[in-house]
Design an enzyme around this catalytic site. Sequence first.
Site, short mmCIF file in Angstrom:
data_model
loop_
_atom_site.label_atom_id
_atom_site.label_comp_id
_atom_site.label_asym_id
_atom_site.label_seq_id
_atom_site.Cartn_x
_atom_site.Cartn_y
_atom_site.Cartn_z
N GLU A 117 0.78 -1.24 0.00
CA GLU A 117 0.00 0.00 0.00
C GLU A 117 0.81 1.29 0.00
O GLU A 117 0.79 2.05 0.97
CB GLU A 117 -0.97 0.00 1.19
CG GLU A 117 -1.98 -1.12 1.14
CD GLU A 117 -3.15 -0.91 2.10
OE1 GLU A 117 -3.10 0.04 2.90
OE2 GLU A 117 -4.11 -1.68 2.02
N GLU A 157 -5.49 -8.42 0.28
CA GLU A 157 -6.20 -8.17 1.55
C GLU A 157 -7.66 -7.89 1.29
O GLU A 157 -8.00 -7.19 0.34
CB GLU A 157 -5.63 -6.95 2.30
CG GLU A 157 -4.31 -7.17 2.98
CD GLU A 157 -3.78 -5.93 3.70
OE1 GLU A 157 -4.60 -5.08 4.11
OE2 GLU A 157 -2.56 -5.82 3.83
C1 BG6 Z 1 -4.81 -2.27 5.28
C2 BG6 Z 1 -3.41 -2.50 5.81
O1 BG6 Z 1 -4.83 -1.09 4.58
O2 BG6 Z 1 -5.82 -2.09 6.20
C3 BG6 Z 1 -3.39 -3.28 7.10
O3 BG6 Z 1 -2.58 -3.10 4.85
C4 BG6 Z 1 -4.41 -2.71 8.06
O4 BG6 Z 1 -2.10 -3.26 7.64
C5 BG6 Z 1 -5.80 -2.74 7.45
O5 BG6 Z 1 -4.39 -3.40 9.26
C6 BG6 Z 1 -6.82 -2.03 8.33
O6 BG6 Z 1 -6.49 -0.67 8.41
P1 BG6 Z 1 -6.81 0.26 9.63
O7 BG6 Z 1 -6.40 1.62 9.22
O8 BG6 Z 1 -8.27 0.19 9.86
O9 BG6 Z 1 -6.02 -0.22 10.80
#
Ligand code: BG6
Length: 487
Positions: A203, A392
């Site tokens: 990301e 993801e």
């Molecule tokens: C993704 C990341 O964007 O979102 C992860 O790659 C992260 O590392 C996940 O845990 C959730 O994001 P956030 O900002 O809600 O903690």
Amino acid sequence: MSDKVSRRQFAKIAGLSAAGMANPVGAVEVNPAPPPRAGTGFPAGFVWGTATSSYQVEGAVNEDGRGASIWDKFVRIPGKIEDGTTGDRANEHYHRYKEDIALIKELGCKAYRFSVAWPRVFPDGDGKPNPKGLDFYNRLVDELLKNGIEPWLTLYHWDLPQSLQDRFGGWRSTETCKIFGDYAAYVAEHLTDRVKNVFTLNESGRFVYFGYGIGIDAPGLTLPQAELNQIRHNSALAHGLAVQAVRAHGRHGTRVGPAENIDACAPAIDTPENVRAAEIALREMNGGYLNVIMTGQYTDAFLKFAGPNAPKYIDAELKIISSPVDFLGLNIYAPQNYVVASDQGAGFMPLPIPKSFPHMNSDWLRVGPETIYWVPKLAAKIWKTDAIYISENGTSGDDVVRPDGKIYDTDRIMYLRNYLAQLQRATSEGVPVRGYFLWSLMDNFEWVYGLNKRFGLYHVNFDTQVRTPKLSASFYRNVIATNAAGV
Ligand code: BG6
């Protein structure tokens, strides 16, 4: 979510509870369902996995010679992390990795995406490697393989060595890109005898903007747009150098690609004009990273829009940036832009998103399952790739432990079922999505939210470190066992 809304919802739940309808007890473990009906499954060989990242789960930040990362410093700035926690301990995965791999196996996953902590392997980012750091990943990879789980390695999930931030300004300098290439070469040399798939940077879109633009991620800077465009360009260069390093130093056949939170565009209404507009939007809205990686060019519209803030580069850099990749990793959570056709500008118009648009427990996490259908479909067309992995997807939830000790996360199941149904729609039309990594295996340190947001299939009690499967773990096990979305 506003305080008002959460209070209203609380009142509702409390009401149900008084009526004896909440807190069901003795819910059953789900047994795998019979094989899916014809035409309702994913292709054979579809890769089912889960994902985590180093800083979010490992803990042990001062052990075995690990150097400091920008997150170690950032979490100590008062007010930066919502609940004041740090990743110092997190899930203690550094010590509990065998237990955690057993959890992955329990789900029936055949793949696990983890990231290497750069400062564990090179405490200063460059210079002398720390053999004990690499040893951890050797142990992790061996244990995964012993359990029949393919390791999918991410080189960078935001824990930049602090030393590189101090000496070069982190990703502001191409020096960091070159050093990243060397680090990638070292990891490839030592692990690709067993690791067959490597993601470069996780990301860019987020760590550039949140870390250098609005200061809510490490290193916490607020730089002007011209610098942001340059840093994004540098991150693309780092990606390209890592691809080349893996090719040059990895075992023959090692596959490599990005893992990007693509700016997700979908047609607001499915008409040929809007679909075409969404396609243009997807390319343009991702013009600063994915498109340049996949095509070796910044689009005219991107450069025009950036104007004097456009990144500075030489053509040789574009060649490195666009080194051919083996797959496209897409992190897809929420719709970013619903688009309609327009006769203005580049030919698309992103619509404003109403305040009342439904979202999950995290307010940024809008529910738009069709995004995971449209985005891979349009991405495959634009960038002519024949291998896409959803690197993801998942959601947070409040994940209350009920009096019977269980977590009935039917909201997460709803989210997953709908997204997976749309993903299945894509694969059944021949969209080349080859695998899916659910974020996340277990609750972990959620960056700015600290331990306040839970994304796991396994609930983690951060006092005792006890892991408990949520109902969604049974749901996902069933999806994997049947190779179908469970619609
Ligand atoms: C993704 C990341 O964007 O979102 C992860 O790659 C992260 O590392 C996940 O845990 C959730 O994001 P956030 O900002 O809600 O903690």
